[in-house]
Design a protein around this motif. Structure first.
Motif, mmCIF file in Angstrom:
data_model
loop_
_atom_site.group_PDB
_atom_site.id
_atom_site.type_symbol
_atom_site.label_atom_id
_atom_site.label_comp_id
_atom_site.label_asym_id
_atom_site.label_seq_id
_atom_site.Cartn_x
_atom_site.Cartn_y
_atom_site.Cartn_z
ATOM 1 N N ASP A 76 47.070 42.432 37.623
ATOM 2 C CA ASP A 76 46.776 41.680 36.414
ATOM 3 C C ASP A 76 46.519 40.221 36.775
ATOM 4 N N PHE A 77 45.302 39.761 36.479
ATOM 5 C CA PHE A 77 44.927 38.393 36.860
ATOM 6 C C PHE A 77 45.007 37.406 35.703
ATOM 7 N N ARG A 78 45.728 37.776 34.647
ATOM 8 C CA ARG A 78 45.839 36.830 33.533
ATOM 9 C C ARG A 78 46.895 35.777 33.851
ATOM 10 N N ASP A 96 45.129 33.069 44.563
ATOM 11 C CA ASP A 96 45.733 32.697 45.838
ATOM 12 C C ASP A 96 46.400 33.882 46.532
ATOM 13 N N ASN A 97 46.990 34.765 45.714
ATOM 14 C CA ASN A 97 47.654 35.936 46.285
ATOM 15 C C ASN A 97 46.713 36.753 47.159
ATOM 16 N N ILE A 126 35.161 40.970 43.577
ATOM 17 C CA ILE A 126 34.188 40.627 44.627
ATOM 18 C C ILE A 126 34.912 39.950 45.792
ATOM 19 N N ILE A 127 35.796 39.008 45.446
ATOM 20 C CA ILE A 127 36.543 38.325 46.521
ATOM 21 C C ILE A 127 37.350 39.338 47.334
ATOM 22 N N ALA A 128 38.033 40.236 46.612
ATOM 23 C CA ALA A 128 38.849 41.234 47.312
ATOM 24 C C ALA A 128 37.981 42.120 48.193
ATOM 25 N N GLY A 134 56.485 41.862 37.655
ATOM 26 C CA GLY A 134 56.481 40.405 37.713
ATOM 27 C C GLY A 134 55.545 39.858 38.760
ATOM 28 N N PRO A 135 55.546 38.557 38.919
ATOM 29 C CA PRO A 135 54.658 37.979 39.917
ATOM 30 C C PRO A 135 55.094 38.399 41.314
ATOM 31 N N VAL A 136 54.131 38.478 42.174
ATOM 32 C CA VAL A 136 54.459 38.854 43.545
ATOM 33 C C VAL A 136 55.347 37.781 44.138
ATOM 34 N N LYS A 137 56.496 38.177 44.571
ATOM 35 C CA LYS A 137 57.439 37.197 45.106
ATOM 36 C C LYS A 137 57.036 36.845 46.525
ATOM 37 N N LYS A 138 57.083 35.556 46.782
ATOM 38 C CA LYS A 138 56.829 35.136 48.155
ATOM 39 C C LYS A 138 58.110 35.318 48.928
ATOM 40 N N THR A 139 58.168 36.379 49.691
ATOM 41 C CA THR A 139 59.409 36.620 50.411
ATOM 42 C C THR A 139 59.429 35.865 51.732
ATOM 43 N N GLN A 140 58.233 35.473 52.168
ATOM 44 C CA GLN A 140 58.200 34.822 53.459
ATOM 45 C C GLN A 140 58.053 33.335 53.307
#
Lengths: 398, 172
Positions: free
Chosen positions: A268-270, A289-290, A322-324, A385-391
């Motif tokens: 979901d890109f909203r 950015d993800n 397209i980017i993906a 939820g949003p992808v968590k930045k684990t790193q």
């Protein structure tokens, strides 16, 4: 996607890697002649510019190389350590180190290298550096103000200057080449060599042409994100680009079945707020950015999964898709008309009055059912939820 | 047997550049040196005067940044140990192993010793302020085009050229 630490290479194995890298580093430094102070300080008195040549060559090779890695998506630059910028601390520290260079004849790396082959002055230098750290530690209250003032974060130089990465890299390469040329002239003058510094021998022609190729290659690797964003600005290009679309009905069907089959993944890109209000079952909030980051990308790479990109309008969906696709991800689909159409046609479905054909009857039947069931699924959905930045970035530097 | 010649500087530069690219690809960080000296310094003080480190701000902040484990279990300590081994092997192969004090032609041993000690001391302080030395800040900073790293690099060169004249007797 790199960096390989800590996923492919564990933190413990990383110490072994450090040892191996160090060995190679030591061999190269020693072979280049960095194990003698007389050679090292030569560049400040004009009689030997070896250090300048090695240093700048390594710098531009690495710079172009890192650009290349980033361009081809081999490395997530967000995870790479970028030295932080504390303007005055960097300048004053640099000047002190410069003074230390002409007095001591080494820098820390080269002193280790020289000490290894038995240079006593280098061993004394290391003792000095050790004491210097203690001086800094004990006098920390004195230095702290300077040390922490004008914190600019970790910008990259082209960002600070507001120019493109390519032009900056090009300038650096040209600067290095000019420095090599100038250094050769000074060196010959100081050492009383009368031969012209640059001659038409295969050696010089070779070096010059490699230099020119390096300078031009600065333009071969545009910053990936910037160039892809340019690409999707072109309307004609976006229109002619083929991305598989699913109709709102198919998408609704996929949502109805999503609990049984795990084939579909929804991205979901909203905006996050909209996502919080209404999120589809098993959907993941994603941002532009993800797409460029290492951790979130693992989801996109799952095998046997169809990645459905959704946004409010189809155009946004298509641009992201397209980017993906350009980034090399496969099995990407978008919803025809976007979520706006989906809401209109399914969630707020008004049955067709007096259906005339079987198709219309089917539509009525299916959409009426979907209209009831999907909101329940949305209600039940505990979104991921949003992808968590684990790193986090590696802590590097000195 | 005579010492072998040094490697062509441009070739050495390219090799070093490739090593740096590999380092960034594998570990996400660049090369370094002064950080290892810092690790040893912190460890030494911790061992000799543990109460002192607990009460001093610098060590406190260091402890926060490098949480967990001894300061010696750090990437740079291993890397610099590698540098020692690598340089030794290289010196062995090229016949450059020799215990000697090197100095300029017109200077005394005493001055050279003092110079090395003071020069090292300045690097110790300067590399803390610059958050890295020639390897960690300047070279690795250039590879990732870090603003701070490149500023430090130019400041090192500027400082050295600025002060070179006053210390010419040390070297020429």
């Amino acid at each position: 996607m790199g960096p390989l630490v800590p996923d492919l290479i564990s933190n413990n194995l990383n110490f072994i890697v450090a040892l191996i890298i160090g060995i190679l580093f030591g061999i190269i430094l020693e072979q280049a002649g960095f194990s003698t102070s007389k050679k090292l300080v030569g560049l400040f008195y004009g009689y030997d510019f070896t250090v300048l040549r090695v240093f700048f060559t390594a710098g531009i090779v690495a710079m172009i190389g890192v650009m290349g890695l980033e361009h081809f998506g081999f490395v997530d630059i967000n995870l790479v350590y970028v030295n932080p910028t504390f303007l005055w601390s960097a300048i004053v520290g640099g000047l002190i180190m410069g003074l230390g260079f002409v007095i001591g004849g080494f820098c820390p790396g080269t002193s280790v290298c020289a000490a290894a082959i038995g240079k006593i002055d280098a061993m004394i230098f290391i003792v000095g550096a050790f004491l210097g750290v203690l001086v800094f530690a004990e006098g920390y209250p004195l230095f702290e103000g300077l040390y922490k003032t004008s914190n600019w974060g970790s910008p990259r130089f082209f960002e600070t200057l507001g120019m493109s990465q390519n032009i900056f890299a090009f300038i650096m390469v040209v600067f290095a080449l000019a420095a090599f040329w100038f250094a050769s002239m000074v060196e010959n003058k100081v050492n009383g060599v009368t031969k012209p510094p640059i001659r038409l021998t295969p050696y010089y022609i070779g070096i010059a042409s490699i230099g020119i190729i390096m300078a031009l290659s600065a333009f071969v690797f545009p910053e990936r994100k910037a160039s892809l964003l340019d690409l999707i600005e072109d309307e004609k290009f976006v229109q002619s680009y083929k991305i598989e679309t699913v109709s709102t009905d198919e998408f609704a069907l996929c949502l109805l079945k999503i609990m049984e089959c795990n084939k579909f993944q929804i991205f979901d890109f909203r905006h996050e707020e909209e996502f919080r209000k209404m999120s589809l079952p098993k959907s993941t909030l994603f941002t532009l950015d993800n797409l460029f980051e290492k951790e979130p990308n693992k989801l996109l790479n799952l095998k046997h999964k169809v990645n459905v990109f959704v946004a409010n309008d189809e155009l946004t969906e298509k641009k992201m898709a397209i980017i993906a696709t350009e980034l090399g991800y496969k099995r990407i689909q978008i919803v025809k008309g976007g979520l706006n159409a989906f809401k209109e046609e399914i969630l707020n479905f008004q049955p067709i009055k007096n259906p005339k054909t079987i198709d219309e009857e089917n539509i009525n039947r299916f959409r009426s059912k979907a209209k009831v069931v999907i909101p329940i699924l949305i209600q039940q959905n505990k979104s991921s939820g949003p992808v968590k930045k684990t790193q986090k970035r590696v802590v590097g530097g000195c | 047997m005579e010492e072998t010649k040094y490697m062509n500087p441009y070739l050495a530069g390219v090799l070093l550049g490739i090593l740096l690219i590999a380092t960034i690809y594998i570990t996400g960080r660049g090369l370094g040196a002064s950080g290892a000296i810092k690790s040893y310094a912190v460890t030494a003080v911790e061992t000799v005067a543990p109460t002192h480190t607990a009460n001093t701000k610098f060590y406190e902040e260091y402890g926060k940044e490098h949480a967990g484990g001894s300061p010696l279990m750090s990437w740079l300590v291993f890397e610099v140990t590698g540098v020692l081994i690598g340089a030794f092997l290289s010196g062995l192969i090229s016949n450059r192993l020799d215990l000697k004090l090197e100095k300029g032609p017109h200077t005394t041993t005493r001055i050279r010793v003092a110079g090395a000690l003071i020069g090292g001391l300045l690097w110790g302080v300067g590399s803390q302020l610059g958050r890295g030395c020639t390897s960690g800040a300047a070279l690795s900073g250039m590879a990732v085009m870090s603003t701070g790293g490149i500023i430090t690099m130019f400041a090192i060169f500027a400082g050295a050229y600025m002060f070179a004249y006053f210390f010419r007797k040390f070297w020429i």
